[in-house]
Design a protein around this motif. Structure first.
Motif: not given
Length: 374
Positions: A167-172
């Motif tokens: 929903t917010a941070n989508d960092s790998p």
């Protein structure tokens, strides 16, 4: 006028009596509740084999403009069990502690072992949070992490929640592990659970999540580096939007990978039930986001070859490192168990074979452009 019969009068009186004898509603107003946003668990300092529980409680306010920053209260208590400590913390406040909106459980990294289901049992039994709560490790302690209030934290918001999920941070670099996933993987033979590790900077005003912990029975759990966490996320979780730095001679390419797919199969060993190798194929698609030299679209196949070679070496090193430490975060053992006819020795056979299994890795990088216009 037609009068009611005696039996109907009796029924009316009985219903009226029932209404008068009803107890008042058990609902408590929202201003009589305190919402717990996160829970931290540390080893107890004063109780042997006990736990220190810290609650991060969101304080209510009238309007967002009246409170430019979120306000929290922190409650801590040691106990022999999690439930006991929380029950005692209920006596420290004048309102009801509401756990139904709690979505983050932060655990000290020293407690991240495969026997952690014993103290996590309290949360598993709560049906209101089992499917929504995230679990993360903490360094240096869960209490320290919970008390960090980043400057980027908005009113009526909790930063810890925004790191996980999509929903917010989508960092790998951020691994997301739900409570039910952690319990399932702990109780399953053939896979080691992986949980994110939350740290803070020296000033204590930032939360940093770019490492992960592989849970097993050892006293000091194995911590994946930032790069290894990225590999794990991209290969198993199919995370996108990450970068790979490729170096060949004087050429440096920064690849922006938008799609990753990993497939593998066990290579049978003649005359034996256990496989002798894992044949893995990894396909990647992306573009060149940065380079230290001018690039030509005519040499795209050459860039694909360089990128495939570089990524193959890094992934092979990561797989063999996990194998040498007898860790299986990818669940190779679980796949083996579930694709073979079950016998009493199926998992034992895999455990004996895994340390000597050969990884045959093939990487096929397809760059869709150089990222520039000629």
């Amino acid at each position: 006028m037609k009068f009611l019969s005696v039996s109907k009068w009796f029924m009316v009186v009985l219903c009226m009596s029932g209404l008068l004898l009803q107890y008042g509603c058990a609902f408590k107003d929202i201003d009589k509740r305190l919402f717990v946003s996160a829970i931290g668990i540390d080893p107890a300092e004063n109780i042997e084999n006990g736990y220190k529980v810290t609650l991060k409680v969101a304080l209510p306010f009238g309007a967002i403009k009246d409170s430019p920053k979120p306000s929290f209260a922190y409650l801590s208590r040691e106990g022999q069990s999690i439930g006991e400590a929380i029950r005692m913390l209920e006596t420290h406040v004048d309102k009801v502690l509401e756990l139904g909106h709690m979505k983050t459980i932060v655990v000290h990294e020293k407690l991240l072992r495969d026997d952690m289901q014993s103290f996590m049992d309290y949360f598993i039994r709560r049906g209101d949070i089992e499917l929504i709560a995230y679990v993360a490790g903490a360094r240096p302690s869960a209490e320290t992490i919970l008390k960090v209030e980043p400057n980027t934290e908005a009113p009526a918001s909790v930063s810890l929640i925004n790191f996980f999920g999509t929903t917010a941070n989508d960092s790998p670099y951020v691994v997301t592990t739900y409570l039910f996933q952690l319990r399932r993987d702990i109780l399953t033979d053939g896979i080691n659970p992986v949980v994110p590790l939350i740290e803070t900077d020296e000033k204590g005003d930032e939360l940093i999540v770019n490492n992960a912990v592989v849970v097993d029975g050892r006293e000091d759990p194995a911590v994946l580096s930032t790069t290894e966490t990225k590999y794990f996320n991209s290969l198993l979780k199919h995370s996108t939007g990450f970068t790979y730095l490729v170096k060949e001679g004087g050429l440096e390419l920064l690849l922006h990978i938008s799609q990753t797919k990993m497939t593998y199969q066990f290579v049978p060993n003649k005359g034996k039930s256990a496989p002798h190798a894992i044949d893995m194929h990894i396909g990647m698609k992306g573009t060149i986001g940065e380079a230290n030299k001018d690039l030509s679209i005519a040499k795209l196949d050459e860039y694909n070859r360089l990128a495939s070679k570089e990524v193959k070496q890094k992934i092979f090193h990561f797989l063999t490192k996990m194998q040498e430490e007898n860790l299986d975060p990818f669940g190779f053992g679980l796949r083996y168990r579930t694709t073979r006819l079950h016998t009493e020795d199926t998992f034992t056979t895999w455990q004996q074979a895994y340390p000597d299994i050969e990884f045959k890795v093939t990487v096929d990088v397809k760059l869709q452009g150089t990222g520039t216009i000629e």
